[in-house]
Design a protein around this motif. Structure first.
Motif, PDB file in Angstrom:
ATOM      1  N   LEU A   7     -12.706  14.081 -51.165  1.00  0.00           N
ATOM      2  CA  LEU A   7     -13.590  14.310 -52.297  1.00  0.00           C
ATOM      3  C   LEU A   7     -12.820  14.698 -53.556  1.00  0.00           C
ATOM      4  CD1 LEU A   7     -16.305  16.311 -50.379  1.00  0.00           C
ATOM      5  CD2 LEU A   7     -16.623  14.051 -51.399  1.00  0.00           C
ATOM      6  N   PRO A   8     -13.263  14.255 -54.722  1.00  0.00           N
ATOM      7  CA  PRO A   8     -12.636  14.674 -55.974  1.00  0.00           C
ATOM      8  C   PRO A   8     -12.960  16.129 -56.265  1.00  0.00           C
ATOM      9  CG  PRO A   8     -14.620  13.437 -56.453  1.00  0.00           C
ATOM     10  CD  PRO A   8     -14.431  13.375 -54.960  1.00  0.00           C
ATOM     11  N   THR A   9     -12.085  16.772 -57.019  1.00  0.00           N
ATOM     12  CA  THR A   9     -12.276  18.199 -57.305  1.00  0.00           C
ATOM     13  C   THR A   9     -12.618  18.476 -58.761  1.00  0.00           C
ATOM     14  OG1 THR A   9      -9.910  18.508 -57.756  1.00  0.00           O
ATOM     15  CG2 THR A   9     -10.649  18.819 -55.477  1.00  0.00           C
ATOM     16  N   ALA A  10     -12.644  17.443 -59.599  1.00  0.00           N
ATOM     17  CA  ALA A  10     -12.825  17.667 -61.032  1.00  0.00           C
ATOM     18  C   ALA A  10     -14.196  18.230 -61.379  1.00  0.00           C
ATOM     19  CB  ALA A  10     -12.587  16.359 -61.795  1.00  0.00           C
ATOM     20  N   ASP A  11     -15.229  17.891 -60.592  1.00  0.00           N
ATOM     21  CA  ASP A  11     -16.589  18.344 -60.888  1.00  0.00           C
ATOM     22  C   ASP A  11     -17.243  18.843 -59.602  1.00  0.00           C
ATOM     23  OD1 ASP A  11     -19.112  18.848 -61.785  1.00  0.00           O
ATOM     24  OD2 ASP A  11     -19.646  16.750 -62.175  1.00  0.00           O
ATOM     25  N   PRO A  12     -17.141  20.135 -59.296  1.00  0.00           N
ATOM     26  CA  PRO A  12     -17.727  20.654 -58.055  1.00  0.00           C
ATOM     27  C   PRO A  12     -19.220  20.392 -57.933  1.00  0.00           C
ATOM     28  CG  PRO A  12     -16.229  22.268 -59.026  1.00  0.00           C
ATOM     29  CD  PRO A  12     -16.390  21.171 -60.038  1.00  0.00           C
ATOM     30  N   THR A  13     -19.941  20.297 -59.065  1.00  0.00           N
ATOM     31  CA  THR A  13     -21.388  20.079 -58.992  1.00  0.00           C
ATOM     32  C   THR A  13     -21.736  18.689 -58.472  1.00  0.00           C
ATOM     33  OG1 THR A  13     -21.532  19.295 -61.288  1.00  0.00           O
ATOM     34  CG2 THR A  13     -21.741  21.673 -60.914  1.00  0.00           C
ATOM     35  N   ALA A  14     -20.763  17.772 -58.457  1.00  0.00           N
ATOM     36  CA  ALA A  14     -21.033  16.413 -57.976  1.00  0.00           C
ATOM     37  C   ALA A  14     -20.782  16.264 -56.480  1.00  0.00           C
ATOM     38  CB  ALA A  14     -20.153  15.410 -58.736  1.00  0.00           C
ATOM     39  N   ARG A  35      -5.911  24.473 -53.064  1.00  0.00           N
ATOM     40  CA  ARG A  35      -4.921  25.128 -53.913  1.00  0.00           C
ATOM     41  C   ARG A  35      -5.525  26.452 -54.349  1.00  0.00           C
ATOM     42  NH1 ARG A  35      -1.334  22.734 -57.278  1.00  0.00           N
ATOM     43  NH2 ARG A  35      -0.771  24.892 -57.721  1.00  0.00           N
ATOM     44  N   LEU A  36      -4.668  27.382 -54.728  1.00  0.00           N
ATOM     45  CA  LEU A  36      -5.145  28.639 -55.289  1.00  0.00           C
ATOM     46  C   LEU A  36      -5.015  28.610 -56.810  1.00  0.00           C
ATOM     47  CD1 LEU A  36      -6.319  31.392 -54.790  1.00  0.00           C
ATOM     48  CD2 LEU A  36      -4.010  32.274 -54.354  1.00  0.00           C
ATOM     49  N   VAL A  37      -3.817  28.289 -57.290  1.00  0.00           N
ATOM     50  CA  VAL A  37      -3.591  28.231 -58.733  1.00  0.00           C
ATOM     51  C   VAL A  37      -3.839  26.802 -59.216  1.00  0.00           C
ATOM     52  CG1 VAL A  37      -1.966  28.759 -60.599  1.00  0.00           C
ATOM     53  CG2 VAL A  37      -1.869  30.050 -58.465  1.00  0.00           C
ATOM     54  N   TYR A  38      -5.099  26.424 -59.231  1.00  0.00           N
ATOM     55  CA  TYR A  38      -5.502  25.087 -59.657  1.00  0.00           C
ATOM     56  C   TYR A  38      -7.013  25.101 -59.850  1.00  0.00           C
ATOM     57  CZ  TYR A  38      -5.664  19.976 -59.862  1.00  0.00           C
ATOM     58  OH  TYR A  38      -5.857  18.674 -60.267  1.00  0.00           O
ATOM     59  N   ASP A  39      -7.517  24.177 -60.655  1.00  0.00           N
ATOM     60  CA  ASP A  39      -8.939  24.138 -60.987  1.00  0.00           C
ATOM     61  C   ASP A  39      -9.714  23.311 -59.956  1.00  0.00           C
ATOM     62  OD1 ASP A  39     -11.308  24.467 -62.313  1.00  0.00           O
ATOM     63  OD2 ASP A  39     -10.931  22.880 -63.777  1.00  0.00           O
ATOM     64  N   ASN A  40      -9.713  23.782 -58.702  1.00  0.00           N
ATOM     65  CA  ASN A  40     -10.439  23.110 -57.627  1.00  0.00           C
ATOM     66  C   ASN A  40     -11.404  24.100 -56.976  1.00  0.00           C
ATOM     67  OD1 ASN A  40      -7.893  24.381 -56.529  1.00  0.00           O
ATOM     68  ND2 ASN A  40      -8.919  23.923 -54.601  1.00  0.00           N
ATOM     69  N   PRO A  41     -12.481  23.619 -56.384  1.00  0.00           N
ATOM     70  CA  PRO A  41     -13.378  24.539 -55.667  1.00  0.00           C
ATOM     71  C   PRO A  41     -12.721  25.034 -54.390  1.00  0.00           C
ATOM     72  CG  PRO A  41     -14.071  22.270 -55.322  1.00  0.00           C
ATOM     73  CD  PRO A  41     -12.970  22.223 -56.344  1.00  0.00           C
ATOM     74  N   GLU A  42     -13.048  26.259 -53.991  1.00  0.00           N
ATOM     75  CA  GLU A  42     -12.523  26.789 -52.737  1.00  0.00           C
ATOM     76  C   GLU A  42     -13.098  25.932 -51.600  1.00  0.00           C
ATOM     77  OE1 GLU A  42     -11.379  28.520 -49.397  1.00  0.00           O
ATOM     78  OE2 GLU A  42     -13.544  28.426 -49.789  1.00  0.00           O
ATOM     79  N   PRO A  43     -12.251  25.341 -50.753  1.00  0.00           N
ATOM     80  CA  PRO A  43     -12.748  24.317 -49.826  1.00  0.00           C
ATOM     81  C   PRO A  43     -13.696  24.815 -48.750  1.00  0.00           C
ATOM     82  CG  PRO A  43     -10.410  24.790 -49.427  1.00  0.00           C
ATOM     83  CD  PRO A  43     -10.788  25.469 -50.710  1.00  0.00           C
ATOM     84  N   LEU A  44     -13.475  25.988 -48.165  1.00  0.00           N
ATOM     85  CA  LEU A  44     -14.358  26.439 -47.098  1.00  0.00           C
ATOM     86  C   LEU A  44     -15.752  26.744 -47.636  1.00  0.00           C
ATOM     87  CD1 LEU A  44     -11.897  28.711 -45.086  1.00  0.00           C
ATOM     88  CD2 LEU A  44     -12.634  26.387 -44.535  1.00  0.00           C
ATOM     89  N   VAL A  45     -15.821  27.313 -48.827  1.00  0.00           N
ATOM     90  CA  VAL A  45     -17.121  27.563 -49.462  1.00  0.00           C
ATOM     91  C   VAL A  45     -17.812  26.235 -49.780  1.00  0.00           C
ATOM     92  CG1 VAL A  45     -18.264  28.499 -51.502  1.00  0.00           C
ATOM     93  CG2 VAL A  45     -16.431  29.796 -50.399  1.00  0.00           C
ATOM     94  N   ALA A  46     -17.069  25.318 -50.398  1.00  0.00           N
ATOM     95  CA  ALA A  46     -17.656  24.035 -50.793  1.00  0.00           C
ATOM     96  C   ALA A  46     -18.090  23.219 -49.576  1.00  0.00           C
ATOM     97  CB  ALA A  46     -16.657  23.245 -51.634  1.00  0.00           C
ATOM     98  N   LEU A  47     -17.285  23.228 -48.514  1.00  0.00           N
ATOM     99  CA  LEU A  47     -17.651  22.472 -47.320  1.00  0.00           C
ATOM    100  C   LEU A  47     -18.883  23.073 -46.645  1.00  0.00           C
ATOM    101  CD1 LEU A  47     -14.174  21.614 -45.757  1.00  0.00           C
ATOM    102  CD2 LEU A  47     -15.707  20.103 -47.041  1.00  0.00           C
ATOM    103  N   GLY A  48     -19.085  24.389 -46.792  1.00  0.00           N
ATOM    104  CA  GLY A  48     -20.303  24.993 -46.280  1.00  0.00           C
ATOM    105  C   GLY A  48     -21.534  24.413 -46.954  1.00  0.00           C
ATOM    106  N   ALA A  49     -21.466  24.211 -48.283  1.00  0.00           N
ATOM    107  CA  ALA A  49     -22.577  23.586 -49.005  1.00  0.00           C
ATOM    108  C   ALA A  49     -22.769  22.143 -48.561  1.00  0.00           C
ATOM    109  CB  ALA A  49     -22.330  23.663 -50.500  1.00  0.00           C
ATOM    110  N   ILE A  50     -21.659  21.443 -48.333  1.00  0.00           N
ATOM    111  CA  ILE A  50     -21.732  20.033 -47.930  1.00  0.00           C
ATOM    112  C   ILE A  50     -22.341  19.903 -46.537  1.00  0.00           C
ATOM    113  CG2 ILE A  50     -20.254  18.096 -47.237  1.00  0.00           C
ATOM    114  CD1 ILE A  50     -18.504  18.819 -49.692  1.00  0.00           C
ATOM    115  N   VAL A  51     -21.977  20.804 -45.642  1.00  0.00           N
ATOM    116  CA  VAL A  51     -22.563  20.781 -44.295  1.00  0.00           C
ATOM    117  C   VAL A  51     -24.077  20.917 -44.375  1.00  0.00           C
ATOM    118  CG1 VAL A  51     -22.826  22.230 -42.233  1.00  0.00           C
ATOM    119  CG2 VAL A  51     -20.553  21.523 -42.969  1.00  0.00           C
TER     120      VAL A  51
END
Length: 283
Positions: A7-14, A35-51
């Motif tokens: 998944l792309p990380t540029a727009d977490p709302t998408a 990544r930590l020092v980067y403009d990406n969503p935290e993956p475990l949180v984001a994957l929880g929404a995706i699930v």
């Protein structure tokens, strides 16, 4: 052959839009980088929404930088996501390559390999329901999959190959074409046998891909250059991106020929129409 999407990380709302489209198609897995020092969503949180927004498709970190995380909390987060998803979660894991992530987390990057090995021993114990330590009880919830979620290790060095055989279920190879990935796949298989593991390791290959009009391709190349700016030549990574149906099909065929069980097509533009374009090409 299973085909997944990074998944792309540029727009977490998408991300939920991407996820629902992929879930309705034949894609096997959705993955998010870490990544930590980067403009990406935290993956475990984001994957929880995706699930919560999907019913069938698997979710995966690709790859999670475990050494920058506290181990007991990571065990709980991974088990929770595995449980909520009904066993659809794969923990792709690695040591990371950028020192700034470690500095931000207050972790010595020189100890990341040793720390990951220690973490894996702790994660396996926690997921097995054993007490965390003396006078410290078990940490729940129990994962949906006995022994913990599926674990894939990503990396390019001998230590990664060793970790697959000792702690993992398989290997995730990225950044190389099929002819370059072949040697890594064979090394993983040899190490697996030498450690007396039954069956065979799962082998997953990743390739960067984008299909669409010039504006979408240009956005993807811009984003991948920004992500790999720590490389000596990020343009080389951008130029290697698959941008035509013929290139995508050839890469999938090449990875299939060397024994890949799944190919992840990593997308770098936020345009969700890529899901349908890629599905038309690969299915």
């Amino acid at each position: 052959m299973k085909i997944g999407l990074g998944l792309p990380t540029a727009d977490p709302t998408a991300l939920v839009t991407w996820a629902r489209r992929a879930d309705a198609s034949r894609f096997s897995t959705l993955a998010l980088l870490d990544r930590l020092v980067y403009d990406n969503p935290e993956p475990l949180v984001a994957l929880g929404a995706i699930v919560g927004a999907t019913t069938r498709i698997r979710v995966q970190t690709e790859v999670l930088i475990a050494p920058v995380r506290e181990t007991a909390l990571l065990a709980k987060q991974a088990a929770t996501l595995d449980r909520l998803s009904g066993g659809r979660f794969t923990l792709g894991i690695g040591v990371g390559a950028r020192d700034d992530d470690f500095h931000a987390a207050g972790v010595d990057p020189r100890q990341r390999g040793r720390r990951l090995d220690e973490q894996m021993a702790q994660l396996r114990r926690i997921w097995a329901g054993e007490p965390h330590a003396e006078n410290v009880g078990p940490i729940g919830p129990a994962p949906a999959r006995s022994g913990g979620p599926e674990v894939l290790f990503g990396g390019f060095v001998a230590a990664t190959v060793e970790r697959v055989a000792r702690w993992g279920d398989g290997f995730l190879g990225a950044g190389a074409p099929p002819e370059g990935m072949d040697g890594l796949f064979r090394a993983v298989e040899r190490s697996w046998q030498e450690h007396g593991r039954s069956g065979r390791p799962r082998l997953v290959a990743q390739a960067n891909a984008v299909l669409g009009p010039d504006t979408v391709v240009d956005e993807a190349r811009k984003n991948i250059r920004a992500y790999y700016q720590f490389f000596d030549n990020p343009d080389q990574v951008a130029d290697a991106m698959l941008t035509t149906p013929e290139q995508v099909r050839a890469a999938i065929t090449g990875f299939t020929d060397i024994g890949a069980d799944e190919v992840m097509l990593y997308c770098w533009s936020a345009d969700p129409d890529q899901v349908d374009r890629l599905a038309d090409v690969v299915f």
